[in-house]
Motif scaffolding. Structure first.
Motif, short mmCIF file in Angstrom:
data_model
loop_
_atom_site.label_atom_id
_atom_site.label_comp_id
_atom_site.label_asym_id
_atom_site.label_seq_id
_atom_site.Cartn_x
_atom_site.Cartn_y
_atom_site.Cartn_z
N TYR A 1 0.85 -1.17 0.00
CA TYR A 1 0.00 0.00 0.00
C TYR A 1 0.90 1.23 0.00
N ALA A 2 0.35 2.32 -0.50
CA ALA A 2 1.12 3.56 -0.56
C ALA A 2 0.15 4.72 -0.69
N VAL A 3 0.58 5.89 -0.24
CA VAL A 3 -0.24 7.09 -0.28
C VAL A 3 0.43 8.13 -1.17
N ALA A 4 -0.34 8.76 -2.03
CA ALA A 4 0.14 9.87 -2.85
C ALA A 4 -0.99 10.88 -2.96
N GLY A 5 -0.81 12.04 -2.33
CA GLY A 5 -1.89 13.03 -2.32
C GLY A 5 -3.09 12.47 -1.59
N THR A 6 -4.23 12.42 -2.29
CA THR A 6 -5.44 11.88 -1.69
C THR A 6 -5.73 10.46 -2.15
N THR A 7 -4.76 9.81 -2.79
CA THR A 7 -4.96 8.46 -3.31
C THR A 7 -4.23 7.43 -2.44
N LEU A 8 -4.96 6.40 -2.06
CA LEU A 8 -4.38 5.26 -1.37
C LEU A 8 -4.34 4.09 -2.34
N HIS A 9 -3.14 3.60 -2.63
CA HIS A 9 -3.00 2.43 -3.48
C HIS A 9 -2.96 1.19 -2.60
N LEU A 10 -3.68 0.16 -3.00
CA LEU A 10 -3.72 -1.11 -2.29
C LEU A 10 -3.50 -2.25 -3.29
N SER A 11 -2.71 -3.24 -2.92
CA SER A 11 -2.54 -4.39 -3.80
C SER A 11 -2.17 -5.63 -3.00
N VAL A 12 -2.64 -6.76 -3.50
CA VAL A 12 -2.30 -8.07 -2.95
C VAL A 12 -1.89 -8.96 -4.11
#
Length: 407
Positions: free
Chosen positions: A202-213
Motif C-alpha cells: 500500500y502507498a499514499v500519494a496526495g489523496t490516493t491510497l493504493h492497495l494491492s495483494v
C-alpha cells in the motif's frame, strides 16, 4: 512528579542524543531521560512479527535481548496494554508516601504497534499519564529510526528461523499498519517465517491510497522472488503515473521478461480516493475483494477477471468502480486464508473469515488487533501450520470522521 511540563525538555534531549546511538544503547538512553522526567525504571518490550510475545530490549546479546524477560501477548498485563492500546497500571499501589505505581503503555507509531513501555511513577493523575504516553510515543520514533539497519532488531522480533523468501518479503513490505487522511490500513501475512509467494503493498500519494495483494505460483524461494518482482514492477509503474490497467500490464511484461511463462502472479490492484471514497480496482485472476458495510452486510465486489500477470493470456483488463460509504471496510486476501483446513479437512472458509472480522469489529477491537486475532484463529484451525501462504489487507474508509483513527 511526572507531567508534560517536566517531561518535554527531557524527551527533547533524549531525541537529540539518539541520533548517534545504536539500538543496543537505546535502553540506557530511554531509562536515563525518563528518570529525569519523573518516570523511573523505564524498560522497552518489543513485539515479535507474529505478535505473540513481548521481549525486553536490554541491549545485550546478538538479539539485544540478553537477560531480558518475556511476556505473552495473550494472558499478561503487558499483553493487555498491547492488545487494547491502553495505559494500564499494576494493582497493589496504595498511594502512600514514597510508594510508586508501575505502568504499562503501548508503543505505537500512529497505529503500528511496536511493543509496550514499562515505567514507575510517584503519582497517579492525568498529567502523569500524559507524560507516560509522550514517553511511549517518543520511544516509538527512536525504535523506528534504528530498526531498518539493525540485525539485532531483526533477531529481536523473531522467535524462529526464517527462510530466504520470507526474508525478502518482510524487507519489501510496508509497515503492517497505517492511519491517516480518513483511512486505516492493516495487514497480516502467514506463515511469517516460511512465506512463499504472497505479498501485499500500500502507498499514499496526495489523496490516493493504493492497495494491492499478490499471490505468486508456488511455495518456494522462486515464488518469493516472483512476488518481489511483481511488487517492484507495480511500484515502478505506479510512480511513473501509470493507470491501474497500465500498471498490471507492466507487471506482466516484467514477469515475462524474467520468467517467460513459467511463473505467474494473481492479484488485485486498487486505488481509493480518500477524499471522496471512490474505489477503483482491477482483478488479475484473484479472489474478489469483500466489502463490509455498517458491520451488518457483506458483498463481493464483482469485476471481470483478466488472466494472472505473467501467464500471457492476453485477456482484456477491466477497471471497476465502487462508491464507499463512511465506515466501509475493504478486504483483500489470498487463498491461504479461506482454504486453511483442519484435521478433518474442513476449510476455514470465506463465510467464517468474513464473519470473524465482523464479530471482532463489533467487539470494539482495533482493526489491527482484529487481524492479529484472525490469523491466530486461522493458524489454530490448521493446527498451527498452514499449507499455503495466507495474507489479508484490510482498509477502512472513515469519510470525514477522523475520530478513532488512532486508539
Amino acid at each position: 512528579m511526572a507531567d508534560r511540563g517536566t517531561a518535554a525538555p527531557a524527551l527533547i534531549r533524549m531525541v537529540q542524543a539518539s541520533h548517534t546511538v545504536t539500538l543496543e544503547q537505546l535502553p540506557g538512553l530511554i531509562a536515563e531521560h525518563a528518570a529525569a522526567a519523573g518516570m523511573h525504571d523505564a524498560a522497552v518490550y518489543v513485539v515479535d512479527i507474529r505478535e505473540t510475545v513481548l521481549r525486553r530490549l536490554t541491549g545485550r546479546g546478538r538479539d539485544a535481548a540478553g537477560g531480558g524477560e518475556e511476556f505473552t501477548v495473550q494472558g499478561s498485563l503487558p499483553g493487555q496494554a498491547y492488545q487494547r492500546v491502553e495505559l494500564l497500571a499494576e494493582s497493589g499501589w496504595d498511594g502512600a508516601p514514597g510508594g510508586r505505581r508501575r505502568w504499562w503503555v503501548a508503543i505505537t507509531d500512529g497505529v503500528e504497534r511496536l511493543g509496550v513501555l514499562r515505567a514507575d511513577t510517584d503519582t497517579d493523575d492525568e498529567p502523569t499519564r500524559d507524560a507516560l504516553r509522550d514517553l511511549a510515543s517518543t520511544t516509538a520514533l527512536l525504535l523506528l529510526s534504528k530498526r531498518s539497519f539493525s540485525d539485532s532488531y531483526a533477531r529481536l522480533v523473531r522467535t524462529e528461523a526464517m527462510n530466504v523468501a520470507a526474508e525478502m518479503q518482510w524487507n519489501l513490505t510496508p509497515p503492517s499498519a497505517y492511519a491517516g487522511h480518513d483511512v486505516t490500513v492493516g495487514a497480516v501475512m502467514e506463515p511469517a517465517y516460511q512465506v512463499g509467494g504472497d505479498a501485499f503493498d500500500y502507498a499514499v500519494a496526495g489523496t490516493t491510497l493504493h492497495l494491492s495483494v499478490f499471490d505468486a505460483m508456488g511455495h518456494d524461494t522462486t515464488a518469493g522472488i516472483t512476488a518481489n518482482v511483481a511488487v517492484a514492477a507495480c511500484r515502478n509503474a505506479r510512480r511513473q503515473g501509470a493507470s491501474l490497467i497500465e500498471t498490471s500490464e507492466q507487471v506482466e511484461r516484467v514477469l515475462l521478461e524474467q520468467f517467460s511463462t513459467s511463473r505467474y502472479v494473481t492479484g488485485i490492484l486498487a486505488d481509493l480516493d480518500m477524499a471522496s471514497g471512490r474505489l477503483t480496482w482491477i482483478n488479475r485472476g484473484h479472489h474478489l475483494p469483500v466489502l463490509i458495510r455498517e458491520n451488518r452486510w457483506t458483498t463481493e465486489l464483482a469485476c471481470p477477471p483478466a488472466g494472472p500477470m505473467g501467464a500471457d493470456l492476453r485477456l482484456p483488463v477491466t477497471q471497476c468502480t465502487e462508491q464507499l460509504q463512511p465506515g466501509d471496510r475493504l478486504l483483500l486476501y489470498t487463498d491461504g486464508v479461506v482454504e486453511a483446513r483442519d484435521v478433518r479437512g474442513a476449510e476455514f472458509g470465506r463465510d467464517r473469515f468474513v464473519d470473524f472480522i465482523r464479530r471482532q469489529h463489533a467487539g470494539r477491537h482495533t482493526l489491527h488487533e482484529t487481524l492479529r486475532r484472525l490469523m491466530a484463529a486461522v493458524l489454530d484451525h490448521n493446527d498451527g501450520r498452514l499449507a499455503d501462504d495466507a495474507t489479508v489487507l484490510l482498509a477502512e474508509w472513515r469519510g470525514s470522521d477522523h475520530r478513532g483513527l488512532t486508539p
